[in-house]
Motif scaffolding. Structure first.
Motif, PDB file in Angstrom:
ATOM      1  N   PRO A 111     -11.729 -11.605  -3.227  1.00 27.86           N
ATOM      2  CA  PRO A 111     -12.202 -10.246  -3.304  1.00 27.86           C
ATOM      3  C   PRO A 111     -11.113  -9.162  -3.784  1.00 27.86           C
ATOM      4  N   LYS A 112     -11.345  -8.242  -4.677  1.00 26.54           N
ATOM      5  CA  LYS A 112     -10.114  -7.096  -5.026  1.00 26.54           C
ATOM      6  C   LYS A 112      -9.841  -6.305  -3.899  1.00 26.54           C
ATOM      7  N   PRO A 113      -8.785  -6.046  -3.418  1.00 18.66           N
ATOM      8  CA  PRO A 113      -8.403  -5.309  -2.359  1.00 18.66           C
ATOM      9  C   PRO A 113      -8.759  -3.683  -2.803  1.00 18.66           C
ATOM     10  N   ALA A 114      -9.275  -3.192  -1.549  1.00 22.23           N
ATOM     11  CA  ALA A 114      -9.828  -1.724  -1.536  1.00 22.23           C
ATOM     12  C   ALA A 114      -8.604  -0.818  -2.045  1.00 22.23           C
ATOM     13  N   PRO A 115      -8.963   0.343  -2.665  1.00 23.15           N
ATOM     14  CA  PRO A 115      -7.886   1.085  -3.125  1.00 23.15           C
ATOM     15  C   PRO A 115      -7.334   2.008  -1.732  1.00 23.15           C
ATOM     16  N   ARG A 116      -6.126   2.272  -1.857  1.00 24.49           N
ATOM     17  CA  ARG A 116      -5.421   2.859  -1.019  1.00 24.49           C
ATOM     18  C   ARG A 116      -5.976   4.500  -0.915  1.00 24.49           C
TER      19      ARG A 116
END
Length: 341
Positions: free
Chosen positions: A284-289
């Motif tokens: 899964p893509k990391p969540a945007p900061r």
């Protein structure tokens, strides 16, 4: 008037007598018979002819000898077809000392050490021989079993070996645990390590072939079913060896147990069918900061022009140049009419 006398024709009578087959006589009387025949074959004496007349000479009749049994023509032999050269028998290769050593190891259930003639290409290794065969095409001996150097099944050609040495005990790199008393030539892949129980259904075109072949694994059982199929069950310890054995039947086998063997066969079957393997699931893509909150405005009094410049965001240099350039008036559009020539 003169009267002439007709002479007797002795040669004719002799010829008639000659035609009769003469009885076989002994060697001594044969000379007398030959002399009689010779005298009989002589011409008869001339008779006195009439005075003043010459009698013409009579033709001499030569006696015809009867064909003897020994002079009979021999029958003409029938033409004999040309003999086709028989193929030369291939001399069977006599078992060498290496073959005898391997055969003794298989009978006694021992592992052996292979030392190859070309030691640079093939290093020495411990080998568990299980089958020894003579191939008709290559006219050479082959040994099949478990190669402990690669932990896999292998065929080795015997005439490429330099030495076959006995191994004391189970030998090096023996996979375990294995039951006590297990033969040393059935440890790797068959009875060494964690046992794997296998069950599969074979179609009827393979049942007879399996019955005639030697068992591939220990505790190999085959039970016929009513529809011509057969249920095969055995125990082994190497999943790769089991999968290779199962996949040799193609669509003629249906693996029932274990589940990991079923998955392995399906995976290889998909590759055989030309389908690409399903790509693994992407992580899964990391969540945007989260962006930092803007700082609160300060209450210090500043000049009006500074506050305006701070409130306006910076613009791109192109947009700023366009705004600063003077705006020209819209030009008039002139329409010119051309007359036809």
């Amino acid at each position: 008037m003169a009267v002439t006398k007709t002479p007797r024709k002795k040669p004719v009578t002799a010829a008639v007598e000659e035609e009769q087959p003469a009885p076989k006589a002994k060697a001594a009387p044969a000379k007398k018979a030959a002399s009689k025949k010779a005298g009989a074959s002589e011409p008869a004496p001339k008779t006195r002819a009439a005075k003043g007349k010459a009698k013409p000479e009579e033709p001499v009749v030569e006696p015809v000898s009867a064909p003897s049994e020994s002079a009979a023509p021999l029958p003409v032999p029938a033409p004999v077809p040309e003999a086709v050269a028989a193929p030369k028998p291939v001399a069977a290769t006599a078992p060498s000392a290496l073959v005898e050593a391997l055969l003794a190891a298989i009978r006694e259930g021992r592992a052996v050490e292979f030392i190859f003639a070309d030691g640079d290409a093939n290093a020495p290794r411990t080998f568990e021989p299980r089958q020894l065969t003579f191939d008709a095409l290559s006219q050479a001996w082959f040994v099949w079993g478990w190669d402990r150097r690669y932990n896999a099944e292998r065929h080795h050609r015997v005439d490429l070996l330099a030495e076959v040495n006995a191994v004391e005990g189970v030998g090096r790199a023996a996979q375990g645990p294995y039951p006590e008393g297990t033969p040393a030539n059935q440890i790797g892949g068959w009875l060494g390590g964690e046992p794997i129980a296998v069950k599969a259904t074979l179609l009827k075109q393979w049942v007879f072939a399996i019955k005639q072949a030697p068992p591939a694994f220990p505790h190999f059982k085959i039970e016929e079913q009513g529809d011509g199929q057969a249920l095969v069950s055995f125990t082994a310890t190497d999943l790769r060896a089991i999968a290779r054995w199962a996949m040799q039947f193609g669509d003629g086998i249906q693996v029932l147990e274990p589940t990991r063997l079923v998955d392995r066969v399906k995976q290889v079957g998909a590759v055989w069918a030309g389908r690409e393997r399903q790509p693994a699931a992407l992580p899964p893509k990391p969540a945007p900061r989260p962006e930092p909150a803007p700082e609160p405005r300060r209450s210090e009094s500043r000049p009006s022009h500074e506050s305006r410049s701070e409130s306006r965001p910076e613009r791109a240099p192109r947009e700023r140049d366009r705004e600063e350039a003077p705006k020209g008036k819209a030009g008039k559009v002139e329409i010119i009419r051309f007359d036809r020539l």
